[in-house]
Design a protein around this motif. Structure first.
Motif, PDB file in Angstrom:
ATOM      1  N   CYS A   1       0.907  -1.197  -0.007  1.00  0.00           N
ATOM      2  CA  CYS A   1       0.067   0.078   0.013  1.00  0.00           C
ATOM      3  C   CYS A   1       0.811   1.233   0.246  1.00  0.00           C
ATOM      4  O   CYS A   1       2.040   1.479   0.710  1.00  0.00           O
ATOM      5  CB  CYS A   1      -0.960   0.058   1.236  1.00  0.00           C
ATOM      6  SG  CYS A   1      -1.706   1.346   1.468  1.00  0.00           S
ATOM      7  N   ARG A  32       1.265   3.450   3.165  1.00  0.00           N
ATOM      8  CA  ARG A  32       1.637   2.587   4.563  1.00  0.00           C
ATOM      9  C   ARG A  32       2.674   3.389   5.362  1.00  0.00           C
ATOM     10  O   ARG A  32       2.643   3.337   6.616  1.00  0.00           O
ATOM     11  CB  ARG A  32       2.202   1.310   4.367  1.00  0.00           C
ATOM     12  CG  ARG A  32       3.382   1.006   3.431  1.00  0.00           C
ATOM     13  CD  ARG A  32       4.112  -0.253   3.534  1.00  0.00           C
ATOM     14  NE  ARG A  32       4.993  -0.429   2.670  1.00  0.00           N
ATOM     15  CZ  ARG A  32       6.180  -0.412   3.145  1.00  0.00           C
ATOM     16  NH1 ARG A  32       6.462   0.017   4.266  1.00  0.00           N
ATOM     17  NH2 ARG A  32       7.462  -0.482   2.406  1.00  0.00           N
ATOM     18  N   ALA A  91      -1.187   1.120   9.770  1.00  0.00           N
ATOM     19  CA  ALA A  91      -0.402   0.088   8.940  1.00  0.00           C
ATOM     20  C   ALA A  91       0.145  -1.146   9.654  1.00  0.00           C
ATOM     21  O   ALA A  91       0.382  -0.878  11.021  1.00  0.00           O
ATOM     22  CB  ALA A  91       0.866   0.782   8.318  1.00  0.00           C
ATOM     23  N   CYS A  96       0.539  -4.812   5.451  1.00  0.00           N
ATOM     24  CA  CYS A  96       0.483  -3.672   4.315  1.00  0.00           C
ATOM     25  C   CYS A  96       1.813  -3.537   3.284  1.00  0.00           C
ATOM     26  O   CYS A  96       1.551  -2.825   2.347  1.00  0.00           O
ATOM     27  CB  CYS A  96       0.196  -2.300   5.077  1.00  0.00           C
ATOM     28  SG  CYS A  96      -1.408  -2.452   6.073  1.00  0.00           S
ATOM     29  N   PRO A 131      -3.315  -3.273  -2.027  1.00  0.00           N
ATOM     30  CA  PRO A 131      -4.841  -3.622  -1.601  1.00  0.00           C
ATOM     31  C   PRO A 131      -5.539  -3.167  -2.931  1.00  0.00           C
ATOM     32  O   PRO A 131      -5.416  -2.330  -3.576  1.00  0.00           O
ATOM     33  CB  PRO A 131      -4.996  -2.662  -0.648  1.00  0.00           C
ATOM     34  CG  PRO A 131      -3.821  -1.598  -0.300  1.00  0.00           C
ATOM     35  CD  PRO A 131      -2.713  -2.140  -1.267  1.00  0.00           C
ATOM     36  N   CYS A 149      -7.991  -1.176   0.807  1.00  0.00           N
ATOM     37  CA  CYS A 149      -7.320  -1.377   2.018  1.00  0.00           C
ATOM     38  C   CYS A 149      -7.458  -2.613   2.494  1.00  0.00           C
ATOM     39  O   CYS A 149      -8.521  -3.251   2.522  1.00  0.00           O
ATOM     40  CB  CYS A 149      -7.981  -0.328   3.165  1.00  0.00           C
ATOM     41  SG  CYS A 149      -7.129  -0.427   4.878  1.00  0.00           S
ATOM     42  N   ARG A 152      -7.290  -3.741   5.668  1.00  0.00           N
ATOM     43  CA  ARG A 152      -8.062  -4.057   6.828  1.00  0.00           C
ATOM     44  C   ARG A 152      -9.360  -3.544   6.856  1.00  0.00           C
ATOM     45  O   ARG A 152      -9.715  -2.539   7.023  1.00  0.00           O
ATOM     46  CB  ARG A 152      -6.932  -3.149   8.001  1.00  0.00           C
ATOM     47  CG  ARG A 152      -5.568  -3.486   7.825  1.00  0.00           C
ATOM     48  CD  ARG A 152      -4.864  -2.828   9.194  1.00  0.00           C
ATOM     49  NE  ARG A 152      -5.575  -3.468  10.329  1.00  0.00           N
ATOM     50  CZ  ARG A 152      -5.374  -2.820  11.467  1.00  0.00           C
ATOM     51  NH1 ARG A 152      -4.265  -1.979  11.488  1.00  0.00           N
ATOM     52  NH2 ARG A 152      -5.870  -3.526  12.425  1.00  0.00           N
TER      53      ARG A 152
END
Ligand code: SF4
Length: 85
Positions: free
Chosen positions: A40, A43, A49, A53, A58, A71, A73
Motif C-alpha cells: 500500500c 503505508r 499500517a 500492508c 490492496p 485497504c 484492513r
C-alpha cells in the motif's frame, strides 16, 4: 472510509464548531512518486499500517453501493456512505 480519506475529512474546516471532529495528524514523509513504497503506497503514513500492508497492494473493492476503497484492513472501513450535499 479509507484511512487517508478519514484524515483528509478530519482536516477540513467545519463551519459549525459543534460539528468539529478530532483531527488525525499524519506523520512521516510523503513517499517519492518515482520510488513508491511496496504494498500500500499509503503505508508509510497510515496510522493503521501493519506488516502485511508492505506485502500486498490492496485491491480496489466496493464496500457499499457505489463506494470503493483499497485497504486490506476491512475492519477499519466504514460501510456507511458519506452523504453529499
Ligand atoms: S492497506 Fe494498510 S497502510 Fe494501506 S490504508 Fe489500509 S491499513 Fe493503511
Amino acid at each position: 472510509s479509507h484511512p487517508y480519506t478519514q484524515a483528509l475529512l478530519a482536516a477540513s474546516p467545519k463551519p459549525d464548531p459543534e460539528m468539529a471532529t478530532e483531527r488525525i495528524a499524519l506523520k512521516g514523509d510523503i513517499p517519492s512518486p518515482i520510488s513508491p513504497p511496496s504494498g500500500c503506497v499509503f503505508r508509510t503514513r497510515c496510522p493503521h499500517a501493519i506488516e502485511a500492508c508492505a506485502q500486498t497492494v490492496p485491491p480496489l473493492e466496493e464496500i457499499s453501493a457505489g463506494h470503493y476503497s483499497a485497504c486490506i484492513r476491512k475492519e477499519l472501513l466504514s460501510n456507511t456512505a458519506v452523504a453529499r450535499p
